[in-house]
Design a protein around this motif. Sequence first.
Motif, PDB file in Angstrom:
ATOM      1  N   THR A  24     107.816 -82.538  47.172  1.00  0.00           N
ATOM      2  CA  THR A  24     108.300 -82.186  45.881  1.00  0.00           C
ATOM      3  C   THR A  24     109.383 -81.376  45.981  1.00  0.00           C
ATOM      4  N   ARG A  25     109.526 -80.387  47.080  1.00  0.00           N
ATOM      5  CA  ARG A  25     110.712 -79.476  47.104  1.00  0.00           C
ATOM      6  C   ARG A  25     111.062 -78.775  45.752  1.00  0.00           C
ATOM      7  N   PRO A  26     110.143 -78.141  45.172  1.00  0.00           N
ATOM      8  CA  PRO A  26     110.494 -77.535  43.727  1.00  0.00           C
ATOM      9  C   PRO A  26     111.239 -76.356  44.179  1.00  0.00           C
ATOM     10  N   HIS A  27     111.895 -75.733  43.101  1.00  0.00           N
ATOM     11  CA  HIS A  27     112.876 -74.623  42.871  1.00  0.00           C
ATOM     12  C   HIS A  27     111.847 -73.718  41.947  1.00  0.00           C
ATOM     13  N   SER A  28     111.514 -72.499  42.475  1.00  0.00           N
ATOM     14  CA  SER A  28     110.708 -71.642  41.610  1.00  0.00           C
ATOM     15  C   SER A  28     111.503 -70.354  41.571  1.00  0.00           C
ATOM     16  N   GLN A  29     110.943 -69.579  40.637  1.00  0.00           N
ATOM     17  CA  GLN A  29     111.372 -68.206  40.144  1.00  0.00           C
ATOM     18  C   GLN A  29     110.304 -67.305  40.601  1.00  0.00           C
ATOM     19  N   GLY A  30     110.538 -66.240  41.161  1.00  0.00           N
ATOM     20  CA  GLY A  30     109.817 -65.480  41.433  1.00  0.00           C
ATOM     21  C   GLY A  30     110.029 -63.983  41.163  1.00  0.00           C
ATOM     22  N   VAL A  31     109.071 -63.010  41.431  1.00  0.00           N
ATOM     23  CA  VAL A  31     109.347 -61.477  41.269  1.00  0.00           C
ATOM     24  C   VAL A  31     108.434 -60.863  42.246  1.00  0.00           C
ATOM     25  N   GLN A  32     109.134 -59.459  42.664  1.00  0.00           N
ATOM     26  CA  GLN A  32     108.156 -58.563  43.478  1.00  0.00           C
ATOM     27  C   GLN A  32     108.738 -57.272  43.270  1.00  0.00           C
ATOM     28  N   ALA A  33     108.120 -56.378  43.300  1.00  0.00           N
ATOM     29  CA  ALA A  33     108.169 -54.871  42.756  1.00  0.00           C
ATOM     30  C   ALA A  33     107.992 -53.987  44.002  1.00  0.00           C
ATOM     31  N   VAL A  34     108.776 -52.938  44.152  1.00  0.00           N
ATOM     32  CA  VAL A  34     108.479 -51.815  44.737  1.00  0.00           C
ATOM     33  C   VAL A  34     108.020 -50.902  43.624  1.00  0.00           C
ATOM     34  N   VAL A  35     106.890 -50.593  43.863  1.00  0.00           N
ATOM     35  CA  VAL A  35     105.979 -49.800  42.631  1.00  0.00           C
ATOM     36  C   VAL A  35     105.890 -48.470  43.269  1.00  0.00           C
ATOM     37  N   ARG A  36     106.314 -47.299  42.533  1.00  0.00           N
ATOM     38  CA  ARG A  36     106.239 -45.935  42.963  1.00  0.00           C
ATOM     39  C   ARG A  36     105.014 -45.268  41.949  1.00  0.00           C
ATOM     40  N   THR A  37     104.178 -44.528  42.472  1.00  0.00           N
ATOM     41  CA  THR A  37     103.284 -43.828  41.589  1.00  0.00           C
ATOM     42  C   THR A  37     104.128 -42.553  41.227  1.00  0.00           C
ATOM     43  N   PRO A  38     103.496 -41.720  40.347  1.00  0.00           N
ATOM     44  CA  PRO A  38     104.105 -40.505  40.024  1.00  0.00           C
ATOM     45  C   PRO A  38     104.329 -39.544  41.053  1.00  0.00           C
ATOM     46  N   GLY A  39     103.550 -39.678  42.070  1.00  0.00           N
ATOM     47  CA  GLY A  39     103.613 -38.853  43.270  1.00  0.00           C
ATOM     48  C   GLY A  39     104.757 -39.399  44.268  1.00  0.00           C
ATOM     49  N   GLY A  40     105.441 -40.564  43.859  1.00  0.00           N
ATOM     50  CA  GLY A  40     106.303 -41.025  44.797  1.00  0.00           C
ATOM     51  C   GLY A  40     105.850 -42.021  46.051  1.00  0.00           C
ATOM     52  N   ASN A  41     104.421 -42.214  45.924  1.00  0.00           N
ATOM     53  CA  ASN A  41     103.782 -43.300  46.737  1.00  0.00           C
ATOM     54  C   ASN A  41     104.167 -44.790  46.614  1.00  0.00           C
ATOM     55  N   VAL A  42     104.188 -45.628  47.749  1.00  0.00           N
ATOM     56  CA  VAL A  42     104.598 -46.961  47.265  1.00  0.00           C
ATOM     57  C   VAL A  42     103.123 -47.672  47.218  1.00  0.00           C
ATOM     58  N   VAL A  43     102.916 -48.614  46.347  1.00  0.00           N
ATOM     59  CA  VAL A  43     101.716 -49.296  46.184  1.00  0.00           C
ATOM     60  C   VAL A  43     102.117 -50.633  46.668  1.00  0.00           C
ATOM     61  N   LEU A  44     101.043 -51.112  47.616  1.00  0.00           N
ATOM     62  CA  LEU A  44     101.087 -52.494  48.171  1.00  0.00           C
ATOM     63  C   LEU A  44      99.809 -53.099  48.150  1.00  0.00           C
ATOM     64  N   VAL A  45      99.825 -54.414  48.193  1.00  0.00           N
ATOM     65  CA  VAL A  45      98.659 -55.064  48.067  1.00  0.00           C
ATOM     66  C   VAL A  45      98.231 -55.988  49.460  1.00  0.00           C
ATOM     67  N   ARG A  46      97.020 -56.380  49.782  1.00  0.00           N
ATOM     68  CA  ARG A  46      96.669 -57.288  50.812  1.00  0.00           C
ATOM     69  C   ARG A  46      96.083 -58.439  50.226  1.00  0.00           C
ATOM     70  N   LEU A  47      96.554 -59.708  50.450  1.00  0.00           N
ATOM     71  CA  LEU A  47      96.317 -60.914  49.897  1.00  0.00           C
ATOM     72  C   LEU A  47      95.183 -61.601  50.638  1.00  0.00           C
ATOM     73  N   SER A  48      94.359 -62.196  50.005  1.00  0.00           N
ATOM     74  CA  SER A  48      93.316 -62.845  50.738  1.00  0.00           C
ATOM     75  C   SER A  48      93.562 -64.188  51.516  1.00  0.00           C
ATOM     76  N   TYR A  49      94.741 -64.750  51.255  1.00  0.00           N
ATOM     77  CA  TYR A  49      95.350 -65.956  51.878  1.00  0.00           C
ATOM     78  C   TYR A  49      96.710 -65.629  52.877  1.00  0.00           C
ATOM     79  N   ARG A  50      97.005 -64.363  52.923  1.00  0.00           N
ATOM     80  CA  ARG A  50      97.990 -64.165  53.861  1.00  0.00           C
ATOM     81  C   ARG A  50      97.865 -62.769  54.331  1.00  0.00           C
ATOM     82  N   ALA A  51      97.877 -62.806  55.811  1.00  0.00           N
ATOM     83  CA  ALA A  51      97.807 -61.524  56.612  1.00  0.00           C
ATOM     84  C   ALA A  51      98.816 -60.273  56.412  1.00  0.00           C
TER      85      ALA A  51
END
Length: 149
Positions: A24-51
Amino acid sequence: MPRFLIRLAVSAYQRLCRALWFFTRPHSQGVQAVVRTPGGNVVLVRLSYRAGWHLPGGGVKRGETPEAAMLRELREEIGLASHTSIRQADRFEHVIDFKRDTVRVFLVEGAVYRPARSLEIEAVAAFAADALPEGLGSRARRFVERVGG
């Protein structure tokens, strides 16, 4: 349900989607975020389907603004409870898994979060911007350095 069965099911679903997208070769719209805590750390995620570690994010639903999609994804993926500001920091286009994707990258500051159990997210953690984990992709690393580091 054992974790390996959940990972197997989510991975199978992702493979099925990629097979469909090949035709189907769809065109999608996505979002990503650099999320910073009040202390300045960056929040990251580890996904169940991607290393590896990733910036939180996902797809924009029909009729949803990118900013609203980003906040929804953050509530779902990291348990976002509050934040002090959000702004679009970048935009890029790429082809991934046979679909054309336009992605908007946001900087979310002052994020307070409470991770919840999820089939999609295996782990949520905050890292110092100068001590990002191994397994974080080069594009995500560049975004952290450019917009949130």
